[in-house]
Design an enzyme around this catalytic site. Structure first.
Site, PDB file in Angstrom:
ATOM      1  N   GLN A   1       0.859  -1.190   0.000  1.00  0.00           N
ATOM      2  CA  GLN A   1       0.000   0.000   0.000  1.00  0.00           C
ATOM      3  C   GLN A   1       0.893   1.238   0.000  1.00  0.00           C
ATOM      4  OE1 GLN A   1      -3.226   0.461  -0.244  1.00  0.00           O
ATOM      5  NE2 GLN A   1      -4.016  -1.627  -0.034  1.00  0.00           N
TER       6      GLN A   1
ATOM      7  N   TYR B   1      -7.255 -11.426  -4.244  1.00  0.00           N
ATOM      8  CA  TYR B   1      -6.221 -10.389  -4.421  1.00  0.00           C
ATOM      9  C   TYR B   1      -5.724  -9.906  -3.048  1.00  0.00           C
ATOM     10  CZ  TYR B   1      -9.189  -9.966  -8.642  1.00  0.00           C
ATOM     11  OH  TYR B   1      -9.970 -10.204  -9.754  1.00  0.00           O
TER      12      TYR B   1
ATOM     13  N   ASN C   1      -2.868  -7.930   4.062  1.00  0.00           N
ATOM     14  CA  ASN C   1      -3.178  -6.636   4.667  1.00  0.00           C
ATOM     15  C   ASN C   1      -4.580  -6.614   5.278  1.00  0.00           C
ATOM     16  OD1 ASN C   1      -2.824  -3.790   5.141  1.00  0.00           O
ATOM     17  ND2 ASN C   1      -3.895  -3.341   3.227  1.00  0.00           N
TER      18      ASN C   1
ATOM     19  N   GLU D   1      -4.299 -15.186  -3.640  1.00  0.00           N
ATOM     20  CA  GLU D   1      -3.431 -14.167  -4.237  1.00  0.00           C
ATOM     21  C   GLU D   1      -2.558 -14.867  -5.283  1.00  0.00           C
ATOM     22  OE1 GLU D   1      -2.355 -10.823  -4.066  1.00  0.00           O
ATOM     23  OE2 GLU D   1      -0.670 -11.471  -5.285  1.00  0.00           O
TER      24      GLU D   1
ATOM     25  N   ASP E   1      -9.879  -6.767  -3.887  1.00  0.00           N
ATOM     26  CA  ASP E   1      -9.038  -5.565  -4.004  1.00  0.00           C
ATOM     27  C   ASP E   1      -8.163  -5.750  -5.255  1.00  0.00           C
ATOM     28  OD1 ASP E   1      -7.491  -3.335  -3.644  1.00  0.00           O
ATOM     29  OD2 ASP E   1      -6.524  -3.997  -1.793  1.00  0.00           O
TER      30      ASP E   1
ATOM     31  N   CYS F   1      -8.728   0.842  -7.004  1.00  0.00           N
ATOM     32  CA  CYS F   1      -7.836   1.969  -7.262  1.00  0.00           C
ATOM     33  C   CYS F   1      -8.151   2.608  -8.618  1.00  0.00           C
ATOM     34  CB  CYS F   1      -6.374   1.522  -7.209  1.00  0.00           C
ATOM     35  SG  CYS F   1      -6.003   0.199  -8.357  1.00  0.00           S
TER      36      CYS F   1
END
Ligand code: SAM
Length: 378
Positions: free
Chosen positions: A197, A226, A231, A247, A307, A332
């Site tokens: 991040q 993902y 996190n 992931e 994410d 994002c």
């Protein structure tokens, strides 16, 4: 951003918004409303779109600079809008540990012709506790191994050097990051080999936002795609009976397992699979050796958290998400988020929409959307 904060503003193309931070915030909210008002209507969202601010300077925990050679030596450089280099002395938006290291490492490189010759880039990663530098060379780094080792020792930092097909690590390539979620201090291992991040303080706000929203939900098990180095998985695991997180990146998946372990999280399993592969596995369309350690049928998922990278979710992943009662979508890219929400609007309504400013002075904005199922597809 203005030239008082950064003398390169206007020439460096990294920061582009020249207005006050208050105006930048208004602009980002107005653009979001314009882009999503149709979807909000279609998804029955009548709530407030929350905005979480960032600091105006010192917020970037990962930064990459070109290194530009001229007759006076090597300089940090960024790209102008036309991609030509603009030499910079400092960068106002990077973490204070990166700011402090930048002139020190450059001075040492300029004093040593072996370190200086054919260097073309320098990256920095900062965590709450440490800073790491990565030097990029257009020559075989094995020929300057001793000089690189001395540099790392003199600066008392971890250093990575890369040239084509080669990598040298002095110290550790893993950094330790502390994050407080729901008053609990979590300790993460992060690595430049996987996603990190870029704004640690914005990340902490995102984790706490999702945690507090989910605290009031009826919850069983969480499925996460993902997941990077865990996190969200590690922070949210105490809210669920069990968590299964996947992931694609091998290094990140390995760190995710360590992060769960070092934070004492026992109800969390990871698997290295692409989101598309996992969607197929969950539908029993394909079997994977990498899932052998798990009993997929033992999960009773109430929530899915995604994410994805900028491209958003594939059709197979969206189809999977539509089967879940609750969706947490972290994005994002508002363009791919809008496209994907148009699909999810067929089965889900939006309950929360929040913006997290990770990069002041840029057009970028991170969005978190929570959705709840309204109907089952036939
Ligand atoms: C935006 S990052 C989010 C990581 C994590 N949620 C976090 O907060 O640090 C996106 C992650 O998706 C992973 N990724 C990219 N393409 C993927 C795919 N097709 N399937 C699964 N993971 C993928 C990347 O390696 C990266 O870790």
């Amino acid at each position: 951003m203005n030239t008082a904060l950064c003398s390169s503003f206007g020439s460096c193309a990294s920061c582009v918004l020249g207005s006050t931070y208050k105006s930048q915030k208004q602009l980002k909210i107005a653009r979001t409303k314009e882009l999503f008002s149709g979807i909000w209507q279609a998804c029955g969202f009548a709530g407030e779109c929350c905005f979480f601010e960032t600091n105006e300077s010192g917020f970037r925990s990962r930064a990459e600079f070109r290194l530009w050679h001229d007759e006076s030596g090597v300089h940090y450089a960024m790209s102008r809008a036309d991609k030509k280099p603009v030499i910079i002395e400092t960068c106002a938006i990077v973490d204070a540990k990166i700011s402090a290291l930048m002139p020190r490492i450059l001075e040492k490189i300029n004093r040593n012709s072996s370190l200086k010759e054919r260097i073309f880039g320098c990256e920095f990663v900062a965590s709450s506790d440490e800073v790491l530098a990565i030097l990029l060379y257009h020559k075989d780094i094995l020929s300057i191994k001793t000089e690189l080792e001395n540099l790392a020792n003199e600066l008392k930092i971890s250093l990575i050097a890369r040239s084509k097909g080669k990598k040298l690590v002095f110290g550790s390539e893993i950094l330790n990051q502390k994050i407080t979620v729901n008053s609990r201090i979590l300790s993460y291992k992060i690595s430049p080999d996987g996603f990190i991040q870029p704004n640690a303080s914005a990340n902490e706000k995102m984790l706490n936002f999702v945690y507090s929203k989910l605290a009031n939900h009826n919850k069983k098990d969480l499925c996460e795609l993902y997941c990077g180095h865990g996190n969200f998985s590690v922070a949210l695991a105490p809210l669920f009976s069990k968590v299964l997180a996947t992931e694609i990146n091998k290094a990140s998946t390995a760190l995710a397992k360590q992060n769960a372990e070092q934070n004492g999280v026992k109800n969390l399993e990871f698997a290295r699979l692409s989101a598309d592969e996992f969607a197929k596995a969950l539908r029993a369309e394909r079997e994977f050796k990498r899932l052998k350690h798990l009993e997929l049928s033992s999960y009773d998922f109430s929530h899915i958290l995604v994410d994805p990278p900028r491209a958003g979710c594939d059709e197979s992943v969206l189809n999977l998400m539509m089967e879940f009662q609750n969706i947490i979508y972290i994005s994002c890219s508002q363009a791919s988020l809008k496209r994907d929400l148009e699909v999810l609007a067929k089965t889900h309504k939006i309950t929360d929409f929040a913006l997290f400013d990770q990069f002041a002075h840029t057009n970028h904005i991170e969005s978190i959307v929570l959705l709840k199922k309204i109907k089952f597809l036939a």
